[in-house]
Design a protein around this motif. Structure first.
Motif, PDB file in Angstrom:
ATOM      1  N   ASP A   6       0.884  -1.164   0.000  1.00 63.05           N
ATOM      2  CA  ASP A   6       0.000   0.000   0.000  1.00 63.05           C
ATOM      3  C   ASP A   6       0.927   1.220   0.000  1.00 63.05           C
ATOM      4  O   ASP A   6       1.240   1.777   1.053  1.00 63.05           O
ATOM      5  N   THR A  26      -1.375  -1.236  -4.078  1.00 62.56           N
ATOM      6  CA  THR A  26      -2.540  -0.348  -4.026  1.00 62.56           C
ATOM      7  C   THR A  26      -2.043   1.076  -3.774  1.00 62.56           C
ATOM      8  O   THR A  26      -1.099   1.283  -3.007  1.00 62.56           O
ATOM      9  N   ASN A  28      -3.629   5.333  -3.428  1.00 55.22           N
ATOM     10  CA  ASN A  28      -4.826   6.170  -3.286  1.00 55.22           C
ATOM     11  C   ASN A  28      -4.384   7.616  -3.492  1.00 55.22           C
ATOM     12  O   ASN A  28      -3.163   7.888  -3.565  1.00 55.22           O
ATOM     13  N   LEU A  31      -1.676   8.803  -1.085  1.00 54.30           N
ATOM     14  CA  LEU A  31      -0.345   8.206  -1.287  1.00 54.30           C
ATOM     15  C   LEU A  31       0.335   8.807  -2.524  1.00 54.30           C
ATOM     16  O   LEU A  31       1.547   9.024  -2.531  1.00 54.30           O
ATOM     17  N   LYS A  83      -9.624   1.840  -9.102  1.00 49.46           N
ATOM     18  CA  LYS A  83     -10.147   1.903  -7.734  1.00 49.46           C
ATOM     19  C   LYS A  83     -11.237   2.968  -7.699  1.00 49.46           C
ATOM     20  O   LYS A  83     -11.011   4.113  -8.112  1.00 49.46           O
ATOM     21  N   PHE A 129     -11.682  -1.272   5.174  1.00 52.32           N
ATOM     22  CA  PHE A 129     -10.639  -0.503   5.869  1.00 52.32           C
ATOM     23  C   PHE A 129     -10.675  -0.814   7.362  1.00 52.32           C
ATOM     24  O   PHE A 129     -11.378  -0.166   8.129  1.00 52.32           O
ATOM     25  N   ARG A 132      -9.177   2.027  10.057  1.00 51.60           N
ATOM     26  CA  ARG A 132      -9.981   3.244  10.265  1.00 51.60           C
ATOM     27  C   ARG A 132     -11.220   2.947  11.117  1.00 51.60           C
ATOM     28  O   ARG A 132     -11.720   3.834  11.796  1.00 51.60           O
ATOM     29  N   ALA A 164      -7.571  -3.853   3.928  1.00 47.43           N
ATOM     30  CA  ALA A 164      -6.849  -2.584   3.764  1.00 47.43           C
ATOM     31  C   ALA A 164      -6.858  -1.807   5.070  1.00 47.43           C
ATOM     32  O   ALA A 164      -7.534  -2.193   6.028  1.00 47.43           O
ATOM     33  N   SER A 165      -6.096  -0.701   5.068  1.00 51.45           N
ATOM     34  CA  SER A 165      -5.945   0.117   6.273  1.00 51.45           C
ATOM     35  C   SER A 165      -5.428  -0.764   7.419  1.00 51.45           C
ATOM     36  O   SER A 165      -5.940  -0.745   8.528  1.00 51.45           O
ATOM     37  N   ARG A 167      -2.633  -1.818  10.041  1.00 50.38           N
ATOM     38  CA  ARG A 167      -1.692  -0.976  10.790  1.00 50.38           C
ATOM     39  C   ARG A 167      -0.534  -1.739  11.437  1.00 50.38           C
ATOM     40  O   ARG A 167       0.457  -1.130  11.819  1.00 50.38           O
ATOM     41  N   THR A 184      -3.123  -5.653   1.987  1.00 51.23           N
ATOM     42  CA  THR A 184      -2.245  -4.616   1.449  1.00 51.23           C
ATOM     43  C   THR A 184      -1.600  -3.880   2.608  1.00 51.23           C
ATOM     44  O   THR A 184      -2.285  -3.492   3.573  1.00 51.23           O
TER      45      THR A 184
HETATM   46  C1  E4P Z   1      -6.053   0.785   0.630  1.00 52.29           C
HETATM   47  O1  E4P Z   1      -6.214   0.562  -0.531  1.00 52.29           O
HETATM   48  C2  E4P Z   1      -5.856   2.125   1.205  1.00 52.29           C
HETATM   49  O2  E4P Z   1      -5.007   2.826   0.336  1.00 52.29           O
HETATM   50  C3  E4P Z   1      -5.199   2.110   2.558  1.00 52.29           C
HETATM   51  O3  E4P Z   1      -5.074   0.798   3.053  1.00 52.29           O
HETATM   52  C4  E4P Z   1      -5.706   3.106   3.525  1.00 52.29           C
HETATM   53  O4  E4P Z   1      -5.003   2.948   4.722  1.00 52.29           O
HETATM   54  P1  E4P Z   1      -4.998   4.061   5.868  1.00 52.29           P
HETATM   55  O5  E4P Z   1      -6.288   3.977   6.606  1.00 52.29           O
HETATM   56  O6  E4P Z   1      -3.828   3.686   6.736  1.00 52.29           O
HETATM   57  O7  E4P Z   1      -4.812   5.387   5.182  1.00 52.29           O
END
Ligand code: E4P
Length: 218
Positions: A6, A26, A28, A31, A83, A129, A132, A164-165, A167, A184
């Protein structure tokens, strides 16, 4: 479970992809902004480094504009996965693009019913996510569990669950136990998966003993 990065940091992607363990990337808009590079250039460069799906996110919020942006992004490489956000227009764009044979990653998923709709729209990937949700004291892992359960109820669903997201390594362990198809990871979390102080200490001790023998293998 496949590992995606990611990230839009070319140096980091190059370094970690060298492991041969990275199956996709991935990105966004945040990023891409952080990379300081132009989106088409950075996506093309990532495609040249990693074989596999490379997610490039539309920034439009209406269906017609999403389709226009997707047309530009898909020109970059066959690897580009479009996406789209989990909105009404995003789902509509997902359905059209998927019907046309373009891989779509539906992002910003925060409920299992959203994930069900994304599957119905033919998404190649759904991106729940989890970090988050944890941030607002909700159970991100439970969301992944629910999506796995629902998708498994309908064998015709081919949408891959892309956690995703993420940590920290505990998230990776748990999503693997649940059966996410892909995770990711930011570069930092990927490195945390293989680094372990006992591995470092053990290796140091082995090498110290070995040195006393005066032997070499080569
Ligand atoms: C996934 O595709 C997102 O780009 C990503 O995992 C968001 O992660 P974050 O909540 O750490 O910004």
């Amino acid at each position: 479970m496949n590992f995606f990065l990611d990230s839009a940091d070319i140096r980091e992607i190059r370094d970690l992809a060298d492991s041969g363990l990275i199956s996709g990337v991935t990105t966004n808009p945040s990023l891409i902004t952080k990379s300081g590079q132009e989106i088409k250039k950075v996506i093309a460069e990532i495609c040249s480094i990693v074989e596999g799906p490379i997610s490039a996110e539309v920034t439009a919020t209406t269906y017609p504009e999403m389709m226009q942006e997707a047309a530009v992004l898909t020109q970059i490489s066959e690897q580009v996965t479009i996406k789209v956000p989990l909105t009404f227009d995003g789902l509509k764009a997902c359905k059209t693009l998927s019907d046309q044979g373009t891989m779509v990653n539906v992002t910003l998923c925060f409920s299992a019913t959203q994930a069900l709709l994304a599957a119905r729209a033919g998404a190649a990937f759904i991106s729940p996510f989890l970090g988050r949700l944890d941030d607002i004291s909700m159970d991100g892992l439970q969301l992944i569990r629910d999506i796995r359960l629902i998708y498994d109820n309908y064998p015709e669903i081919e949408t891959a669950i892309l956690a995703a997201s993420v940590r920290h390594p505990y998230h990776v362990l748990e999503v693997a136990k649940i059966g996410a198809d892909v995770v990711t990871l930011p570069g930092k979390t990927f490195r945390q998966l293989y680094n372990h102080p006992l591995t470092d200490q053990g290796l140091e001790a082995f090498l110290k003993d070995w040195k006393t023998t005066g032997q070499t293998i080569l």
